[in-house]
Design an enzyme around this catalytic site. Sequence first.
Site, PDB file in Angstrom:
ATOM      1  N   HIS A  65      -8.204   6.976  -5.504  1.00 42.12           N
ATOM      2  CA  HIS A  65      -8.061   6.196  -6.735  1.00 42.12           C
ATOM      3  C   HIS A  65      -9.402   5.559  -7.090  1.00 42.12           C
ATOM      4  O   HIS A  65     -10.147   5.093  -6.208  1.00 42.12           O
ATOM      5  CB  HIS A  65      -7.045   5.066  -6.549  1.00 42.12           C
ATOM      6  CG  HIS A  65      -5.624   5.521  -6.465  1.00 42.12           C
ATOM      7  ND1 HIS A  65      -5.229   6.823  -6.613  1.00 42.12           N
ATOM      8  CD2 HIS A  65      -4.470   4.802  -6.255  1.00 42.12           C
ATOM      9  CE1 HIS A  65      -3.909   6.904  -6.491  1.00 42.12           C
ATOM     10  NE2 HIS A  65      -3.430   5.688  -6.285  1.00 42.12           N
ATOM     11  N   CYS A  92      -1.100   0.506  -3.719  1.00 41.52           N
ATOM     12  CA  CYS A  92      -2.389   1.096  -3.358  1.00 41.52           C
ATOM     13  C   CYS A  92      -3.507   0.665  -4.295  1.00 41.52           C
ATOM     14  O   CYS A  92      -4.617   0.352  -3.845  1.00 41.52           O
ATOM     15  CB  CYS A  92      -2.277   2.620  -3.338  1.00 41.52           C
ATOM     16  SG  CYS A  92      -1.536   3.334  -4.823  1.00 41.52           S
TER      17      CYS A  92
END
EC number: 1.2.1.11
Length: 337
Positions: free
Chosen positions: A243, A131
């Site tokens: 994130h 990711c």
Amino acid sequence: MGYRVAVVGATGAVGREMMKTLAEREFPIDDMAALASERSVGSKVSFGEDEDIKVQNLAAFDFKGTDLVFSSPGAKVSAEFSPQAAKKGAVVIDNTSHFRMDPDVPLVVPEVNAEALAGYAKRNIVANPNCSTIQMVVALKPLHELARIKRVVVATYQSTSGSGKDAMDELFTQTRGIYVNEPVRPEQFTKQIAFNVIPHIDSFMDDGFTKEEWKMMVETKKILDPAIKLTATCVRVPVFIGHAEAINIEFENPISPEEAREALSAQEGITVIDHRASEGYVTPAECAGEDPVYVSRIRSDPTVDNGLSIWVVSDNLRKGAALNAVQIGETLARDYL
């Protein structure tokens, strides 16, 4: 024409997001199978707004006749079942780390290296990158084309959802417990995560880097350019979803913030929000549930020749996992299947 599709790990956070994304993007599906471990058999997962699907036992499922498998059950499970599905003729889009560095398995971010899908038939498996790698290479791609990247230094600020639902629950429980003076008991993390940051994601390697940091290094080379030098520090932060990355880039050729901003704005999958004022940037709280990779804080680095610093934010469950996998499936369906 619709496809027969299976989602492996359908009861997990990423599996549920995959099913949600497939429905939202109206992927052409004639038949959907939701697969998980035996303990989840008989439970239901949502597929779109109006449909619930019963979970089937992965270990007993026959993949014969299945066209596409979206797999996110964990590396050990995927190592066993993804090849089984591929041998039965399905194309597996695997979200685990197990196949990413296999030279016969394409590692793909569609906005960056969709052409790599031409090699999917070697194993009938396509790997979805980590990711944190996905959002970074989407941002690096147009800059690399513009001025050629030599070196990248990245520090990540990764949410607890990257470690799954139990990790998110631990953040919630610890946060609540601190307010009522309960003792903190780390279980999913090595240290307290509430009101703290932990510079440790995945296991430590012999050279002192963690495996998460190693993934970012080697995956960037495979996806974008093997000549790029990259060092990473990956940090878990007390955030549920999203994130963030502070990325410092050294280029071979001169590049101005204005040129970078223009190139980033033109890149598919990127939204630039870069105003040098309060609220003129994106944070993880604002990216949750959103598709784009957001880029902010674009500025020159005066400490090196041809240096640039940027701030990159994305929903790790969305673009960092489910959406990227579905985009791979869409590209395969359009160009190859």
